[in-house]
Design an enzyme around this catalytic site. Structure first.
Site, short mmCIF file in Angstrom:
data_model
loop_
_atom_site.label_atom_id
_atom_site.label_comp_id
_atom_site.label_asym_id
_atom_site.label_seq_id
_atom_site.Cartn_x
_atom_site.Cartn_y
_atom_site.Cartn_z
N ALA A 198 -14.70 2.59 -0.97
CA ALA A 198 -14.46 1.57 0.05
C ALA A 198 -13.03 1.04 -0.02
CB ALA A 198 -15.45 0.42 -0.12
N LEU A 236 -11.56 -0.03 -2.69
CA LEU A 236 -11.56 -1.17 -3.60
C LEU A 236 -11.46 -0.76 -5.06
CD1 LEU A 236 -14.39 -3.16 -1.77
CD2 LEU A 236 -11.90 -3.40 -1.49
N GLU A 238 0.84 -1.19 0.00
CA GLU A 238 0.00 0.00 0.00
C GLU A 238 0.87 1.24 0.00
OE1 GLU A 238 -3.34 0.04 -1.03
OE2 GLU A 238 -3.60 -1.37 0.63
N HIS A 239 0.52 2.22 -0.83
CA HIS A 239 1.30 3.45 -0.97
C HIS A 239 2.73 3.16 -1.43
CE1 HIS A 239 -1.58 6.38 0.77
NE2 HIS A 239 -2.03 5.30 1.38
N THR A 240 2.87 2.11 -2.21
CA THR A 240 4.18 1.76 -2.76
C THR A 240 4.28 2.04 -4.25
OG1 THR A 240 3.40 -0.52 -3.02
CG2 THR A 240 4.70 -0.03 -1.05
N ASP A 241 3.16 1.99 -4.97
CA ASP A 241 3.26 2.08 -6.43
C ASP A 241 3.77 3.44 -6.88
OD1 ASP A 241 0.84 3.31 -5.72
OD2 ASP A 241 -0.22 2.62 -7.51
N SER A 253 -26.08 6.33 -15.79
CA SER A 253 -25.60 5.46 -14.72
C SER A 253 -26.76 4.94 -13.91
CB SER A 253 -24.64 6.23 -13.82
OG SER A 253 -24.24 5.45 -12.70
N ASP A 262 -3.91 0.18 -9.28
CA ASP A 262 -5.34 -0.11 -9.33
C ASP A 262 -5.80 -0.56 -10.71
OD1 ASP A 262 -5.35 0.66 -6.71
OD2 ASP A 262 -6.40 2.54 -7.02
#
Length: 411
Positions: A151, A153, A59-62, A93, A200
């Protein structure tokens, strides 16, 4: 049995997330196509879908050129689309409650930041970026989906990937499929104001069923590692704490990225990926105290991804649990991106018998991932319901997931 316990057991549980997700995908494809037909009085030319993603570790690495390990969710964003010949884009939508929103017809050549409704910005942003590649003929789009929004995701990136695939199919520009991840990242950055990394959309596009994607954000290389919980007596549980919208934290997320860049500049390296575990102590001595946490998190998180990859390759899946828990502690204490509800969910999950739990996504709100012995799922739900009620918080939503397929054309 206390009153809280009786209350939760009286309600139907949602521990069938994988089967629900797979049925929902087919239902959503049909729903999007039917809504397209009803709204536009013609058939969609294509229907494409893309899943949300779940970070196992990394997490928070890319955005630091680092490593990550992720799976695709069964939950998907679906786009039904047909070409127009006037250079305009319409977006419709529908949510799972059946509520429909409709945009006007936007000239693709004039799409600009702030010029479209917030709910349609992902679709319009992708179209705006694709116009540079000759996709300017226009399109009607109908969006449906069941990836929980905000969320942690990657629901926005899933929608962006599905829209990109649909527009490329309409334009006959499938030769651009290899750069969809970068196009969607640019759309988020330039139109949405989101300092997105590559993880993502890469996970949404490239993950495959029963595998985890081991991604090197610097080189762009990826490895598909077999990952299944079948027969192991374990379940992956997503705990959606449903606190989104209470506080807007985008500036805090962006601040972490700025701090990482500042630390790399002080250390004289391109990104924090260039600092290894063996370099960490010396690096911290060179940095002001306020940057110690972000550097320590990125360096140790990259190391956890390497260890997690080894765990999956050797099949010792239960050993993933402690890595989840130490990752959460690092995100909470060093990177400072957790929140009270996320900490409550992660701690409660471990107390209830999970072998590991961590926040997933960029943090502050969203979801926690827990690796749980399957026979303890009801106990986990009971414990979380009571713990959140005791804090005056809404009952979190729980669902189980398995590694699923990435984006594709459905029709």
């Amino acid at each position: 049995m206390n009153e809280c316990h009786r209350h939760v057991l009286a309600r139907p549980q949602d521990h069938r997330g994988t089967r629900v997700g797979r049925r929902s995908r087919r239902d959503l494809v049909d729903r999007a196509a039917a809504l397209f037909r009803r709204e536009l009085s013609r058939e969609a030319d294509v229907v494409c879908s893309a899943p949300g993603r779940l970070n196992l570790v990394g997490e928070h690495t890319d955005y630091n050129d680092g490593l990550a390990l992720a799976i695709a969710l069964p939950h998907r964003a679906v786009v039904a689309a047909a070409a127009r010949d006037d250079g305009r884009l319409t977006v419709t939508s529908v949510n799972l409650r059946g509520e429909v929103r409709r945009s006007g017809a936007f000239p693709i050549s004039e799409i600009a930041v702030g010029g479209v409704p917030d709910w349609a910005v992902d679709a319009c942003a992708v179209a705006g970026v694709l116009r540079e590649h000759g996709m300017a003929a226009g399109a009607d789009l109908v969006l449906a989906g069941d990836v929980p929004a905000r969320a942690g995701l990657a629901s926005d990136r899933a929608a962006g990937c599905a829209v990109a695939l649909a527009l490329l199919e309409l334009a006959g520009a499938t030769q651009l499929s290899g750069i969809v991840a970068e196009l969607v990242r640019r759309a988020a950055n330039e139109f949405g104001g989101v300092p997105a990394g590559v993880l993502d959309q890469t996970a949404s596009l490239d993950c495959i069923r029963d595998h985890a994607l081991f991604l090197d954000a610097r080189s762009g290389t990826a490895e598909q590692i077999p990952f299944t919980l079948a027969g192991r007596g374990l379940s992956l549980v997503v705990i959606d704490v449903r606190t989104r919208g209470h506080v807007h934290h985008s500036s805090s997320r962006a601040a972490r990225r700025v701090e990482c860049a500042r630390a790399a500049a002080v250390l004289g390296v391109p990104t924090l990926r260039d600092i290894g575990m063996g370099d960490l102590s010396d690096a911290l001595r060179l940095l002001p105290a306020e940057l110690h946490g972000v550097v320590r998190h990125v360096v140790t998180e990259n190391d956890r991804v390497v260890m997690a990859g080894t765990v999956l390759r050797t099949g010792c899946v239960a050993d993933l649990g402690p890595l989840l828990t130490t990752s959460h502690a690092s995100l909470r204490d060093d990177h400072r991106v957790s929140g009270a509800a996320l900490d409550l969910a992660a701690g409660c999950a471990v107390t209830a018998g999970a072998i590991g739990a961590r926040l997933t996504g960029s943090g502050f709100d969203g979801s926690v991932l827990a690796l749980v012995p399957s026979h303890l799922l009801q106990d986990l739900d009971d414990a979380l319901t009571c713990a959140f009620a005791g804090r005056g918080l809404s009952r979190p939503r729980l669902f189980t997931v398995t590694p699923s397929d990435g984006a594709r054309r459905d029709r």
